[in-house]
Design a protein around this motif. Sequence first.
Motif, PDB file in Angstrom:
ATOM      1  N   GLY A 274       0.825  -1.206   0.000  1.00  0.00           N
ATOM      2  CA  GLY A 274       0.000   0.000   0.000  1.00  0.00           C
ATOM      3  C   GLY A 274       0.858   1.254   0.000  1.00  0.00           C
ATOM      4  N   VAL A 278       0.851   4.263  -2.694  1.00  0.00           N
ATOM      5  CA  VAL A 278       0.713   5.689  -2.339  1.00  0.00           C
ATOM      6  C   VAL A 278       1.848   6.490  -2.968  1.00  0.00           C
ATOM      7  N   LEU A 283      -2.826   5.244  -4.940  1.00  0.00           N
ATOM      8  CA  LEU A 283      -3.659   5.048  -3.754  1.00  0.00           C
ATOM      9  C   LEU A 283      -3.513   6.274  -2.861  1.00  0.00           C
ATOM     10  N   LEU A 288      -5.335   4.101   2.050  1.00  0.00           N
ATOM     11  CA  LEU A 288      -4.379   3.235   2.749  1.00  0.00           C
ATOM     12  C   LEU A 288      -4.792   3.032   4.212  1.00  0.00           C
ATOM     13  N   SER A 291      -7.639   0.654   4.248  1.00  0.00           N
ATOM     14  CA  SER A 291      -7.154  -0.700   3.979  1.00  0.00           C
ATOM     15  C   SER A 291      -6.532  -1.319   5.233  1.00  0.00           C
TER      16      SER A 291
END
Length: 588
Positions: A274, A278, A283, A288, A291
């Motif tokens: 993740g 980013v 993302l 994040l 998630s």
Amino acid sequence: MIEQHPLLRSLAIYREMPWRFSLVAALYVAINLGLVWQQWLIGHAVNDVSAGRAVVRLADGSLEAGLGWYWLGLMLAVALGRGVLQYIASVLSLVISQELLTRLRERILAQVQSLHLGYHWQHGMGEMITRTTRDADKVRDALITFWRQLVETPLVVLATVGLLSWYNPLLGLVPLLLTVTGLWIFVRQTERLVGLDRAVGSAYDRVNQDLSEGIGGVRVIKSFALEQRRIQGFADQVAVFAGLARQALAYSSSRIPLPQAVVALGHVWILVYGAHLVAAGQLSIGELVTSLLIATTLVFRIEGIGRVMQTFADARASAERIWQLLDAPAAIRSGTATLPATPLGLQLEHVSVTAPGGGRDILQACSLSIQPGEIVALVGATGTGKSLLASLLPRLSDVTAGRVLLGSDASGWQDIRELQLGPLRQRVHVVPQESFLFAGTLAANLRLTAPSATDAQLRDALHRAAADDIVQRLPQGLDTPLGDRGVTLSGGQRQRLCLARALLGTPDILCLDDATSALDAISERQVLQNLRQLRGTTVLVISSKLSTILLADRVLMLADGRITAMGRHADLQSTNAHYRDLLGIDHG
């Protein structure tokens, strides 16, 4: 398929309460969807905060926090709603789980009462008690956690994988594979735990059996000063049980961390991959955070499976033991025919009965005939099958071959296997030598055979059983509690009360299986004289006491599983040496 999975069979009882089951399931679905929504909202709120939209400084220097307050209020409202729904769902799940336990125990008790005596002899009281208490409680405990593990967990897995895959397919695929692997390991470990709990359950049976015998046989234990031996034996049984329980606990504790660690790797993957997304601009920070939150929920939920794995393994073994009892076939099934209202006689036609578990025939081609209203004595050496013959009359046991017939020459004879069990046992009573009284009052014990009997009828039955003096000595008369199995009474008093209970039911056939053995000579004489005055009742007296046998119109002698002699006492005494030896009569 359900028939092969005892825990699912227990769960299927929920079908008897469909609305409550559906409501609780719907509440748990709503709770978990609310959790996903809450975490999705957190991610969007973080995005607005990081982008400077949640709190904005206006031109005059003041702060505008309308959007921030909106997110805060919305998340608090969702959390409060989930809390209320969680409370309602938890209470309802406890209520219907307890209802399921009640219905399961009612079925166990009904089955125990319907099973034939041979099953009870083979399995013992301890095993029956364990199935009704420990095993049923373990099934209940598993079904209380059922909602979280079998309703919530799949929803959390689907929501987690779905949301992560929406953000990025690879972000959701790896946690899915790790979760499936962890669950597979859990399932493999559960098989071993089920086997361990079967051994624990069997050991618990032996503890219960030893305890019930120690309490029921306390008089014998004290009489022979066996206290220390019994205590040591019980301690040994408890030690075996504790050792097996520790073994099961040790296995569970040492194996659970592995699948938990496998699932937790998914959290690491989301954090690492993740962060890469980013950095690549694929993302947002809020996504994040969402998630990681939902992945944390998934990890905690799977770890929860590990914590209750022992509970489900125990419950699976316990459910298997319960359904083994519930599936035991009823060896004695009720017929449909009814008896005539006229007085009843008794016939045995070439009856044979095999010992429980197979082996030799205790009764072999045994035949006899007793006319309505006749009083007949049955004598025989110990172990010849007299009590077994008595148990055939109300169908507490069944014949292996031949027939037991009730009726008369005028009304016809009927095979008792064709008769309804309830009406049969209301008209045929056996009073055994071992007297059993329940812990209620004297009146409640007597009214077992005649629930609507008046106090006057109770006293009349007590008079016919020569038990008037017992009531006079009791502090509260008919309302006196008798204690466990009538522990406050002597053996002779218990026998007379059991006889009064049988007489109150006005049976057509009354069998006394050594039921006057503990009576003194005066009480016995009075009882026998009163039995002589019974109108229309057929009486079969099993006894080895000469004073009892003299009551009878005829005497039957049982030897080698057959009726080998019959006739009046005087005739048998003068012609049959075996009969004289049996009663200890010198040939004059």
